[in-house]
Scaffold this active site. Structure first.
Site, PDB file in Angstrom:
ATOM      1  N   GLU B 296       4.202 -12.705   2.801  1.00 16.37           N
ATOM      2  CA  GLU B 296       3.523 -11.782   3.713  1.00 16.37           C
ATOM      3  C   GLU B 296       2.758 -11.804   4.823  1.00 16.37           C
ATOM      4  O   GLU B 296       2.734 -11.590   5.611  1.00 16.37           O
ATOM      5  CB  GLU B 296       3.246 -10.786   2.528  1.00 16.37           C
ATOM      6  CG  GLU B 296       3.323  -8.833   3.275  1.00 16.37           C
ATOM      7  CD  GLU B 296       2.482  -7.902   2.866  1.00 16.37           C
ATOM      8  OE1 GLU B 296       2.244  -8.478   1.429  1.00 16.37           O
ATOM      9  OE2 GLU B 296       2.125  -7.321   2.553  1.00 16.37           O
ATOM     10  N   SER B 333      -1.814  -5.346   1.572  1.00 18.24           N
ATOM     11  CA  SER B 333      -0.372  -5.770   1.339  1.00 18.24           C
ATOM     12  C   SER B 333       0.433  -4.807   0.715  1.00 18.24           C
ATOM     13  O   SER B 333      -0.520  -4.515  -0.373  1.00 18.24           O
ATOM     14  CB  SER B 333      -0.574  -6.925   0.361  1.00 18.24           C
ATOM     15  OG  SER B 333       0.221  -7.210  -0.315  1.00 18.24           O
ATOM     16  N   LYS B 372      -6.306   0.544 -14.102  1.00 19.45           N
ATOM     17  CA  LYS B 372      -4.934   0.056 -14.522  1.00 19.45           C
ATOM     18  C   LYS B 372      -4.464   1.288 -14.525  1.00 19.45           C
ATOM     19  O   LYS B 372      -2.940   1.529 -14.565  1.00 19.45           O
ATOM     20  CB  LYS B 372      -4.837  -1.388 -14.858  1.00 19.45           C
ATOM     21  CG  LYS B 372      -5.072  -2.188 -14.252  1.00 19.45           C
ATOM     22  CD  LYS B 372      -4.285  -2.790 -13.297  1.00 19.45           C
ATOM     23  CE  LYS B 372      -4.424  -4.310 -13.072  1.00 19.45           C
ATOM     24  NZ  LYS B 372      -3.685  -4.149 -11.578  1.00 19.45           N
ATOM     25  N   GLU B 375      -3.025   3.833 -11.974  1.00 17.55           N
ATOM     26  CA  GLU B 375      -2.554   2.667 -11.487  1.00 17.55           C
ATOM     27  C   GLU B 375      -0.935   3.749 -11.726  1.00 17.55           C
ATOM     28  O   GLU B 375      -0.163   3.804 -11.214  1.00 17.55           O
ATOM     29  CB  GLU B 375      -2.601   1.436 -10.937  1.00 17.55           C
ATOM     30  CG  GLU B 375      -1.110   0.778 -10.201  1.00 17.55           C
ATOM     31  CD  GLU B 375      -1.824  -0.281 -10.898  1.00 17.55           C
ATOM     32  OE1 GLU B 375      -1.881  -1.027 -10.768  1.00 17.55           O
ATOM     33  OE2 GLU B 375      -1.825  -1.132  -8.932  1.00 17.55           O
ATOM     34  N   GLU B 380       4.569   7.012  -7.146  1.00 14.30           N
ATOM     35  CA  GLU B 380       4.735   5.760  -6.552  1.00 14.30           C
ATOM     36  C   GLU B 380       5.896   4.462  -7.178  1.00 14.30           C
ATOM     37  O   GLU B 380       6.218   4.032  -7.245  1.00 14.30           O
ATOM     38  CB  GLU B 380       4.303   5.127  -5.538  1.00 14.30           C
ATOM     39  CG  GLU B 380       3.239   5.808  -4.427  1.00 14.30           C
ATOM     40  CD  GLU B 380       2.320   6.291  -4.865  1.00 14.30           C
ATOM     41  OE1 GLU B 380       2.126   7.348  -5.449  1.00 14.30           O
ATOM     42  OE2 GLU B 380       0.771   5.590  -5.146  1.00 14.30           O
TER      43      GLU B 380
END
Lengths: 169, 601
Positions: B296, B333, B372, B375, B380
């Site tokens: 990337e 990113s 986490k 997360e 998504e």
């Protein structure tokens, strides 16, 4: 990202912008700005506090810390009239407690509460410096001295009438 | 934040003054406080609200001492030393005052020690023990300040809060998220988010540094232990577990081992004995993250307006950007973090390879991190309706499970990770320390751009514990300005510098926690008797251990990892391919600073 302002709130938020302008968006003027904002909105809802946090670049936790610290600020919508019953020493010995109880009974409220029609908010206060008139009841900026429990219904009625007249105008 | 070791050494070189503790003369640096001077000389003064360099406010009155010539007792944590100062740390008056202070705290504390998550690891409990408090005569009304439990990550028991403000200090000064403030006044005071909302409703990044800072169990992680026990007893499921690179150098602490002990083999052995069917190393997908992110970077270098590239492997940092710097979301990113990549691959490539139904696979992640947990719950992060990761356990929770299972961790044999997530490079391992991701990505980007290998790739520059570092690197004919930040306050500084043009960057690695994952919010809390002062220096030993592992590895570059090559050959094709994008990349959400109010968007 800006905070959403409803059409009905636009006028008040415009006034808030003017207040911020007067104080030059100075972080150091937070308390004065909050006081002026409360004049406009009647109280300091989450949205107003968040708006000030954004415009003054002060974390919302800090703004809310200040608002919740001072009894001067209210985070709940208050009534049209705030009744303050002085419970300072002089008023207390002259029977302020009985006056307070009479108001509680008449309005069906506890201290700190607001009537459902948002007409009255009841508060007990510390000494307001009018001991010669004890016991003292303040309703907004009016001072009523030497109040007895039996005066209460007619006293409250004056304000109900006043509010009705305002509405009729 | 300064390197604490260096800081101490610098102080020692300073001008010295004479201070008398209990009649004995000591030479101490001129600029320290009485408390620090005492600790330097192994004189124990108890403390509670004090957190070195972070919270020095003298509010708890536990570190009181007598100072000759001063009438009232003084809080030693905020009292500077001076030449000839005579201090008494152990008089009846001092002992009584400390005892009263702690007894008063206990009188309004929810004392359920036996069932408390911090039982035997609580600073308040230790103090009560140390001061010999045997009864609490103050029997006033117990206040009920409430309990908040509305998010999947951190729970707040206000009845165990002692108003030390350490959470507030670390959140304001190090992370600069400003979540907490004293709310209300007098007895009603709570240290809470604005409007006493739950953390999920405000701009909290869930990093868990407040949990690490909390001396009691007022702030704790929300345990997923019983959920994981439940799936372990479910015979119809195939349960895989993955461990983040930093767990192997921290979990030993939970079992009384030295800070920085490397226990990878025992960790794997313990997980197998808990009943997990496969034990994977997240380090492997860390290598994969590096492959994707390095590519990337190369893509973006072709279109310089898409720079800077900001790393995205740290969910605390990602949430920070979402709340405070939404204009930089396009620079983040798009790579998922390594554990989510591992989750996505176990339920696709691995499932196919081993002929398993993805719906029957449960992926449990052992992470150093409370963010986490958040997360893993993000909408998504699922593919075709299947969650990438099902449960996240912090290092602390795993240690509790190991104890519950009666496993003698220290005496376990060393075992190896399971295929096909067992081979990883040193680059994947150093992910767990600040600067590690950058260093790993650089090793690969250099190869991809120039075709040359960097010889022994030890950029010690990237490893110091200084909170924000800038550097220039040259890869081929490209010159890049890079930054490495840990602690979101430092990331904030770097972004502000970039925005104002004061210091432009092309690439930045951010780890939300000071020290990187080794200092993560889910790591062991050293609140036991041997660790009365929490400072940040233990993080050095942990990250040194990770770098030592890297040095001992045969493969130290992600692109040389055979397993990674295989994953690309068999499944992904090449970095940034359509398949990669589907499984390994994600999107971000502009959350704003005031998530609880409606905004114009």
């Amino acid at each position: 990202m800006d905070i959403y302002i409803d059409k009905t709130e636009e006028e008040n938020f415009k006034k808030l912008d003017e207040i911020l302008e007067t104080h030059g968006h100075d972080q150091g003027h937070l308390i004065t700005i909050l006081r002026d904002a409360q004049e406009v909105f009647g109280y300091l809802p989450e949205k107003v506090q968040s708006y000030l946090s954004l415009k003054l670049d002060i974390p919302i936790s800090t703004v809310n810390g200040v608002v919740s610290f001072y009894s001067l600020f209210s985070q709940e919508k208050k009534g049209r009239f705030t009744i303050g019953v002085c419970l300072g020493t002089a008023c207390y010995v002259k029977g302020a407690k009985d006056v307070l109880n009479a108001i509680k009974e008449e309005l069906g409220l506890d201290s700190g509460e607001t009537t459902l029609d948002h007409l009255f908010t009841l508060k007990d206060t510390r000494c307001i410096g009018a001991c010669g008139l004890a016991p003292v009841v303040m309703i907004n900026d009016d001072v009523h001295g030497k109040v007895t429990p039996s005066d209460i219904p007619s006293l409250l009625h004056q304000y109900i009438k006043k509010s009705k007249e305002e509405q009729d105008d | 934040m300064e390197n604490i070791k260096e800081h101490d050494e610098k102080q020692m070189k300073e001008e010295q003054v004479s201070v008398y503790f209990n009649g004995i003369e000591y030479k101490v640096p001129k600029t320290v406080t009485v408390l620090e001077a005492a600790r330097m000389n192994h004189i124990d003064i108890p403390s509670l609200c004090y957190l070195k360099d972070i919270n020095e406010i003298g509010t708890c009155r536990v570190c009181l001492v007598e100072i000759e010539g001063v009438h009232a007792l003084q809080a030693s944590c905020v009292y500077p030393v001076r030449d000839g100062l005579k201090v008494k740390t152990n008089t009846e008056r001092v002992r009584r005052a400390r005892k009263t202070a702690v007894t008063l705290l206990l009188s309004n504390h929810h004392r359920e020690c036996l069932t408390c998550i911090r039982n035997l690891n609580c600073e308040l409990q230790n103090l009560a023990d140390q001061l010999g408090i045997r009864d609490i005569p103050y029997t006033g009304e117990m206040y009920d300040y409430g309990f908040h439990n509305d998010n999947p990550v951190i729970q707040r028991d206000y009845n165990k809060c002692i108003n030390c403000r350490r959470c507030l200090a670390i959140c304001n000064k190090i992370q600069e998220c400003h979540v907490y403030s004293p709310i209300n006044r007098g007895l009603d005071t709570v240290i809470a988010p604005a409007f006493k909302k739950d953390l999920i409703e405000v701009s909290c990044i869930m990093c868990g540094q407040c949990v690490i800072a909390c001396p009691t169990a007022s702030l704790t992680e929300k345990e997923s232990i019983s959920d994981v026990w439940d799936v372990l007893s479910d015979n119809t499921k195939h349960i895989v577990v993955q461990t983040a690179p930093s767990i192997q150098v921290t979990i030993g602490e939970e079992f009384g081992m030295e800070i920085g002990s490397q226990v990878r083999g025992k960790l794997v052995a313990a997980l197998r004995r808990l009943g997990f069917h496969k034990v994977f190393a997240t380090d492997v997908t860390a290598d994969l993250t590096i492959m994707e992110e390095a590519n990337e970077l190369i893509e973006r270098l072709k279109e310089p307006e898409k720079l800077p590239l900001l790393s995205s492997c740290c969910p605390g940092w990602v949430k920070f950007a979402e709340h405070f710097y939404p204009e930089f979301l396009q620079n983040l990113s798009s790579c998922k973090s390594p554990h989510e990549m591992c989750g996505a691959l176990t339920k696709s490539w691995y499932a196919k390879k081993y002929d398993l139904d993805p719906k029957d696979i449960i992926n449990v992640a052992i992470m150093p991190c409370t963010a986490k947990k958040y997360e893993a719950s993000r909408p998504e992060l699922e593919v075709d309706g299947i969650r990438n990761v099902d449960f996240v356990l912090t290092t602390r929770e795993l240690a509790r499970m190991i104890r519950q299972a009666g496993i003698d961790f220290v005496n376990l044999p060393d075992e190896e990770y399971d295929e096909p997530f067992n081979q990883y490079s040193g680059a994947g391992t150093i992910f767990g320390a600040t600067g590690g991701l950058f260093e790993a990505a650089l090793r690969t980007a250099h190869y991809l751009i120039t075709g040359d290998e960097i010889d022994i790739p030890d950029y010690t520059d990237a490893r110091s514990q200084s909170g924000l570092k800038y550097g220039e690197i040259t890869i081929g004919d490209k010159k890049l300005s890079i930054a490495i930040a840990h602690g979101t306050g430092n990331a904030k500084e770097a972004l502000d510098n970039h925005r104002t043009g004061k210091k432009k960057i092309d690439y930045m690695e951010v780890m939300a926690c000071p020290g990187g994952c080794v200092g993560g919010g889910g790591q062991p809390i050293l609140g036991g008797k041997d660790h009365k002062k929490i400072s940040l220096d233990y993080r050095h030993n942990r990250s040194d251990a990770l770098y030592n592992i890297d040095k001992s590895m045969e493969i130290r570059r992600s692109h040389e990892n055979e397993q990674i090559k295989k994953i690309y050959e068999e499944f992904l094709g090449e970095p940034l391919s359509e398949v990669s994008k589907k499984y390994l990349h994600t999107t971000y959400v502009d959350r704003g600073k005031y998530p609880y109010v409606r905004t114009n968007e």
